[in-house]
Design a protein around this motif. Structure first.
Motif, PDB file in Angstrom:
ATOM      1  N   GLY A 285       1.066  -1.169   0.023  1.00 21.51           N
ATOM      2  CA  GLY A 285       0.004  -0.034   0.061  1.00 21.51           C
ATOM      3  C   GLY A 285       0.805   1.299   0.153  1.00 21.51           C
ATOM      4  N   ALA A 286       1.988   1.150   0.756  1.00 19.46           N
ATOM      5  CA  ALA A 286       2.672   2.126   0.777  1.00 19.46           C
ATOM      6  C   ALA A 286       3.378   2.585  -0.276  1.00 19.46           C
ATOM      7  CB  ALA A 286       4.066   2.193   1.866  1.00 19.46           C
ATOM      8  N   ALA A 287       3.749   1.568  -1.193  1.00 13.95           N
ATOM      9  CA  ALA A 287       4.421   1.726  -2.449  1.00 13.95           C
ATOM     10  C   ALA A 287       3.448   2.236  -3.468  1.00 13.95           C
ATOM     11  CB  ALA A 287       5.058   0.531  -3.000  1.00 13.95           C
ATOM     12  N   LEU A 288       2.315   1.655  -3.549  1.00 17.41           N
ATOM     13  CA  LEU A 288       0.992   2.302  -4.327  1.00 17.41           C
ATOM     14  C   LEU A 288       1.249   3.795  -4.168  1.00 17.41           C
ATOM     15  CD1 LEU A 288      -1.470  -0.624  -4.396  1.00 17.41           C
ATOM     16  CD2 LEU A 288       0.372  -0.053  -6.135  1.00 17.41           C
ATOM     17  N   ASP A 289       1.119   4.255  -2.740  1.00 22.17           N
ATOM     18  CA  ASP A 289       0.905   5.637  -2.536  1.00 22.17           C
ATOM     19  C   ASP A 289       2.221   6.454  -3.031  1.00 22.17           C
ATOM     20  OD1 ASP A 289      -1.500   5.126  -1.052  1.00 22.17           O
ATOM     21  OD2 ASP A 289      -0.344   4.995   0.803  1.00 22.17           O
ATOM     22  N   ARG A 290       3.207   5.884  -3.025  1.00 21.29           N
ATOM     23  CA  ARG A 290       4.518   6.385  -3.569  1.00 21.29           C
ATOM     24  C   ARG A 290       4.344   6.699  -5.187  1.00 21.29           C
ATOM     25  NH1 ARG A 290       7.169   3.573   0.175  1.00 21.29           N
ATOM     26  NH2 ARG A 290       7.841   2.101  -1.567  1.00 21.29           N
ATOM     27  N   ASP A 291       3.833   5.668  -5.658  1.00 23.03           N
ATOM     28  CA  ASP A 291       3.379   5.788  -7.211  1.00 23.03           C
ATOM     29  C   ASP A 291       2.424   6.770  -7.615  1.00 23.03           C
ATOM     30  OD1 ASP A 291       5.207   3.647  -7.516  1.00 23.03           O
ATOM     31  OD2 ASP A 291       3.712   2.099  -7.524  1.00 23.03           O
ATOM     32  N   ALA A 292       1.453   6.831  -6.749  1.00 24.66           N
ATOM     33  CA  ALA A 292       0.197   7.718  -6.905  1.00 24.66           C
ATOM     34  C   ALA A 292       0.776   9.204  -6.945  1.00 24.66           C
ATOM     35  CB  ALA A 292      -0.870   7.520  -6.074  1.00 24.66           C
ATOM     36  N   GLU A 293       1.588   9.342  -5.954  1.00 19.90           N
ATOM     37  CA  GLU A 293       2.253  10.660  -5.589  1.00 19.90           C
ATOM     38  C   GLU A 293       3.268  11.074  -6.741  1.00 19.90           C
ATOM     39  OE1 GLU A 293       2.966  14.253  -4.449  1.00 19.90           O
ATOM     40  OE2 GLU A 293       1.550  12.975  -3.524  1.00 19.90           O
ATOM     41  N   GLN A 294       3.841  10.217  -7.274  1.00 21.40           N
ATOM     42  CA  GLN A 294       4.994  10.359  -8.187  1.00 21.40           C
ATOM     43  C   GLN A 294       4.083  10.779  -9.751  1.00 21.40           C
ATOM     44  OE1 GLN A 294       6.669   6.876 -10.215  1.00 21.40           O
ATOM     45  NE2 GLN A 294       8.577   8.240 -10.852  1.00 21.40           N
ATOM     46  N   LEU A 295       2.973  10.105  -9.742  1.00 25.47           N
ATOM     47  CA  LEU A 295       2.083  10.361 -11.152  1.00 25.47           C
ATOM     48  C   LEU A 295       1.622  11.792 -10.787  1.00 25.47           C
ATOM     49  CD1 LEU A 295       1.109   9.452 -13.593  1.00 25.47           C
ATOM     50  CD2 LEU A 295      -1.170   8.421 -12.186  1.00 25.47           C
ATOM     51  N   ARG A 296       0.954  12.285  -9.554  1.00 22.43           N
ATOM     52  CA  ARG A 296       0.601  13.548  -9.253  1.00 22.43           C
ATOM     53  C   ARG A 296       1.775  14.670  -9.480  1.00 22.43           C
ATOM     54  NH1 ARG A 296      -2.574  11.002  -5.161  1.00 22.43           N
ATOM     55  NH2 ARG A 296      -0.759  11.355  -3.598  1.00 22.43           N
ATOM     56  N   ALA A 297       2.861  14.431  -9.035  1.00 18.08           N
ATOM     57  CA  ALA A 297       3.980  15.275  -9.294  1.00 18.08           C
ATOM     58  C   ALA A 297       4.130  15.530 -10.730  1.00 18.08           C
ATOM     59  CB  ALA A 297       5.112  14.782  -8.633  1.00 18.08           C
ATOM     60  N   LEU A 298       3.729  14.571 -11.662  1.00 23.28           N
ATOM     61  CA  LEU A 298       3.704  14.863 -13.101  1.00 23.28           C
ATOM     62  C   LEU A 298       2.657  15.356 -13.697  1.00 23.28           C
ATOM     63  CD1 LEU A 298       5.460  11.274 -13.738  1.00 23.28           C
ATOM     64  CD2 LEU A 298       6.578  13.354 -14.105  1.00 23.28           C
ATOM     65  N   GLY A 299       1.663  15.738 -12.846  1.00 18.33           N
ATOM     66  CA  GLY A 299       0.508  16.548 -13.546  1.00 18.33           C
ATOM     67  C   GLY A 299      -0.796  15.888 -13.713  1.00 18.33           C
ATOM     68  N   TYR A 300      -0.735  14.245 -13.100  1.00 19.82           N
ATOM     69  CA  TYR A 300      -1.860  13.465 -13.386  1.00 19.82           C
ATOM     70  C   TYR A 300      -2.320  12.820 -12.124  1.00 19.82           C
ATOM     71  CZ  TYR A 300      -0.403  14.012 -18.367  1.00 19.82           C
ATOM     72  OH  TYR A 300      -0.165  14.559 -19.698  1.00 19.82           O
ATOM     73  N   THR A 301      -3.508  12.191 -12.222  1.00 21.92           N
ATOM     74  CA  THR A 301      -4.175  11.259 -11.420  1.00 21.92           C
ATOM     75  C   THR A 301      -4.927  10.246 -12.452  1.00 21.92           C
ATOM     76  OG1 THR A 301      -6.194  12.347 -11.065  1.00 21.92           O
ATOM     77  CG2 THR A 301      -4.526  12.839  -9.409  1.00 21.92           C
ATOM     78  N   SER A 302      -4.997   8.932 -11.815  1.00 22.79           N
ATOM     79  CA  SER A 302      -5.871   8.105 -12.624  1.00 22.79           C
ATOM     80  C   SER A 302      -6.350   6.909 -11.638  1.00 22.79           C
ATOM     81  CB  SER A 302      -5.026   7.204 -13.695  1.00 22.79           C
ATOM     82  OG  SER A 302      -4.024   6.436 -13.181  1.00 22.79           O
ATOM     83  N   ASN A 303      -7.233   6.370 -12.059  1.00 23.89           N
ATOM     84  CA  ASN A 303      -7.878   5.256 -11.629  1.00 23.89           C
ATOM     85  C   ASN A 303      -7.702   4.012 -11.846  1.00 23.89           C
ATOM     86  OD1 ASN A 303      -9.315   6.990  -9.468  1.00 23.89           O
ATOM     87  ND2 ASN A 303     -10.777   7.409 -11.270  1.00 23.89           N
ATOM     88  N   PHE A 304      -6.584   3.721 -12.599  1.00 21.20           N
ATOM     89  CA  PHE A 304      -6.053   2.350 -13.308  1.00 21.20           C
ATOM     90  C   PHE A 304      -5.810   1.427 -12.023  1.00 21.20           C
ATOM     91  CE2 PHE A 304      -4.664   4.495 -17.395  1.00 21.20           C
ATOM     92  CZ  PHE A 304      -5.584   3.529 -18.205  1.00 21.20           C
ATOM     93  N   GLU A 305      -6.020   0.285 -12.169  1.00 21.85           N
ATOM     94  CA  GLU A 305      -5.605  -0.655 -11.187  1.00 21.85           C
ATOM     95  C   GLU A 305      -4.160  -1.171 -11.471  1.00 21.85           C
ATOM     96  OE1 GLU A 305      -7.323  -4.801  -9.291  1.00 21.85           O
ATOM     97  OE2 GLU A 305      -8.011  -4.224 -11.326  1.00 21.85           O
ATOM     98  N   ARG A 306      -3.282  -0.864 -10.336  1.00 24.94           N
ATOM     99  CA  ARG A 306      -1.771  -1.196 -10.383  1.00 24.94           C
ATOM    100  C   ARG A 306      -1.685  -2.474  -9.719  1.00 24.94           C
ATOM    101  NH1 ARG A 306       1.678   2.790 -11.413  1.00 24.94           N
ATOM    102  NH2 ARG A 306       0.942   4.912 -11.214  1.00 24.94           N
ATOM    103  N   SER A 307      -1.820  -3.586 -10.680  1.00 23.26           N
ATOM    104  CA  SER A 307      -1.901  -4.918 -10.347  1.00 23.26           C
ATOM    105  C   SER A 307      -0.758  -5.732 -10.974  1.00 23.26           C
ATOM    106  CB  SER A 307      -3.194  -5.474 -10.319  1.00 23.26           C
ATOM    107  OG  SER A 307      -3.874  -5.543 -11.793  1.00 23.26           O
ATOM    108  N   MET A 308      -0.264  -5.042 -12.325  1.00 19.61           N
ATOM    109  CA  MET A 308       0.478  -5.682 -13.121  1.00 19.61           C
ATOM    110  C   MET A 308       2.117  -6.037 -12.615  1.00 19.61           C
ATOM    111  SD  MET A 308       1.017  -4.998 -17.041  1.00 19.61           S
ATOM    112  CE  MET A 308      -0.675  -5.141 -17.620  1.00 19.61           C
ATOM    113  N   THR A 309       2.558  -7.153 -12.600  1.00 23.39           N
ATOM    114  CA  THR A 309       3.777  -7.349 -11.830  1.00 23.39           C
ATOM    115  C   THR A 309       4.947  -7.056 -12.939  1.00 23.39           C
ATOM    116  OG1 THR A 309       3.661  -9.810 -12.585  1.00 23.39           O
ATOM    117  CG2 THR A 309       2.945  -9.242 -10.639  1.00 23.39           C
TER     118      THR A 309
END
Length: 494
Positions: free
Chosen positions: A8-32
């Motif tokens: 969960g913490a990793a996914l939060d970091r990924d979401a924060e990185q995406l926000r820093a790049l100017g985007y948000t999305s509701n894709f499911e981060r489940s791909m290994t």
């Protein structure tokens, strides 16, 4: 560290990185990592790539055409390394379009996305049509333009339905396709090398006195199209960046794995097939017009050949699936930035499956239209299909050139993967290779044919680019969105 909260913490970091790049999305981060790689592998599809062009390129350049797989693989690895740097800093869904937007600007990005999306839709149609003869052989009916068209339409519908089911199913099917294709390539290749080798290894250096205007090299360059039509697909790993955890690290690794493993499988399959040709002189002279069927029938018999066909069909299905997934994410990314007509619909994600439904349907309908048009306009569609590969190469080089442009303006890649001091040299070599590859792919090789066929690739490419420029000029889509653009070097300065 408590491992139960780490994902969960990793996914939060990924979401924060995406926000820093100017985007948000509701894709499911489940791909290994391996599922992301499998998407690129099945897009590259060594079985589809090798088996489709093997007979034509072997007849054109003889057994030394084998070396083109190695040489083109090295060239495309250079391109892949530049892509790894870019996606590591900008892990945004859509691949080449958002990368071009950040490296150069809105107009450049729009044209990259336009050329690439057209190329992908045509490639989906071409791969779906290519499955027709293999399915006909497997099911025991005659391959005709009608049956090939129906098979292609059915395959496109199946791929669309699978993609609509969500990222998890896409990843699982891609993994299944990867496992089947890799095992199939290794098992079939090993069997051919051990039990059905009719040629010595020295045949790889035997030109069989093939000459064009007194020289072998033009023939080799023609045969090298076998490799050039094969080594892409690694960029698809980045198309699903927002569906992969820790994309800055995982996607560059998956891209490189696609080249290493996919290219290795292709080289092995090509080697086994060349050495299994019973009568090389018959292939070169044109007496054996379908060496693939000859090899498989001789090696496996009718029943065994059908089992091999089943593996090939799985490869075609997974290839269409991966191509469509990549195209839909590009279209979604385009729409999210208001860069295309119907953006409001195309950028919507399903609340249940978290995939862009309208974009996926569009990426099923457009290739289906191309398939149907091909039934009535076979010569015209043949030219359009021939543009598909060069269009993808052109899109790639617009990214490689864009990266060099950004470097000249002060960009220093700051993602988890960088080439460091090697970046400039690799970038220049990748651009040089790409330009030479595009020239080779578009070079006229049928002087006796009508000019519009001889220069068909250049003609279709010019039409695609002019249509894109006309749309840009009339509707100015690049001015409608507010997403960041042309800021790669500015981010570094900040």
């Amino acid at each position: 560290m408590n491992s139960s909260i780490q994902p969960g913490a990793a996914l939060d970091r990924d979401a924060e990185q995406l926000r820093a790049l100017g985007y948000t999305s509701n894709f499911e981060r489940s791909m290994t990592l391996w599922q992301n790689f499998a998407l690129g592998f099945t897009y590259l599809s060594p079985v589809v790539g090798v088996y489709t062009l093997f007979g034509l390129c072997l007849a054109a350049g003889g057994p030394p055409m084998f070396w083109s797989y190695l040489l083109v693989g090295i060239g495309q690895m250079l391109v892949c390394l530049i892509f790894c740097e870019v996606v590591s800093q900008f892990p945004i869904s859509g691949g080449v379009y958002p990368w071009a937007r950040r490296l150069v600007g809105k107009r450049w990005a729009w044209m990259v996305g336009w050329i690439y999306s057209v190329s992908l839709c045509v490639t989906i149609a071409a791969v779906a049509l290519g499955a027709g003869p293999y399915i006909a052989t497997l099911l025991g009916f005659e391959s005709t333009p009608v049956t090939n068209t129906l098979v292609a339409l059915a395959l496109t519908v199946i791929a669309t339905l699978l993609n609509l089911s969500g990222t998890k199913l896409l990843a699982r099917v891609a993994m299944f396709g990867f496992i089947c294709e890799l095992l199939g390539a290794l098992v079939i290749g090993t069997y051919l090398l051990i039990f059905e080798r009719h040629q010595p290894f020295s045949v790889l250096f035997n030109t069989f006195d093939i000459r064009i205007d007194g020289s072998y090299w033009p023939a080799f360059l023609t045969a090298s199209l076998a490799g050039m039509f094969l080594y892409y697909g690694f960029e698809a790993c980045g198309d699903v960046a927002e569906e992969t955890p820790n994309p800055s690290r995982r996607i560059p690794k998956a891209m490189r794995m696609t080249i290493w493993i996919g290219g290795g499988a292709a080289i092995f399959a090509a080697l086994a097939l060349i050495l299994a040709v019973p009568d090389m002189a018959a292939v070169i002279s044109g007496a054996d017009k379908d060496p693939m069927t000859t090899i498989l029938d001789n090696a496996f018999g009718v029943t065994g050949a059908r089992l091999v066909m089943a593996v090939i069909i799985v490869s075609f299905v997974s290839c269409v699936l991966s191509l469509q997934a990549a195209a839909s994410r590009l279209l979604y990314s385009y729409a999210r930035d208001e860069m295309v007509m119907g953006s409001g619909l195309l950028k919507r994600l399903s609340p249940n499956t978290h995939v862009p439904v309208a974009a996926l349907i569009a990426c099923g309908v457009i290739p289906s239209v191309i398939v149907c048009a091909g039934f009535y306009l076979q010569n015209a569609i043949a030219m359009v299909v021939s543009f598909a590969a060069i269009g993808i190469y052109l899109s790639f080089q617009m990214i490689v050139g864009g990266a060099l442009f950004a470097r000249l303006r002060g960009w220093k890649p700051s993602g988890a993967f960088t080439l460091g001091n090697w970046g400039w040299l690799v970038n220049i070599l990748a651009l040089t290779y790409g330009v030479l590859a595009i020239i080779n792919m578009s070079w006229p090789r049928t002087p006796d044919a009508p000019w519009y066929l001889n220069y068909g690739i250049i003609l279709v490419g010019g039409i695609v680019i002019l249509l894109g420029l006309a749309y840009m000029t009339l509707f100015r889509p690049y001015d409608k969105g507010t997403a960041p653009h042309g800021d790669a070097w500015k981010l570094h300065q900040q």
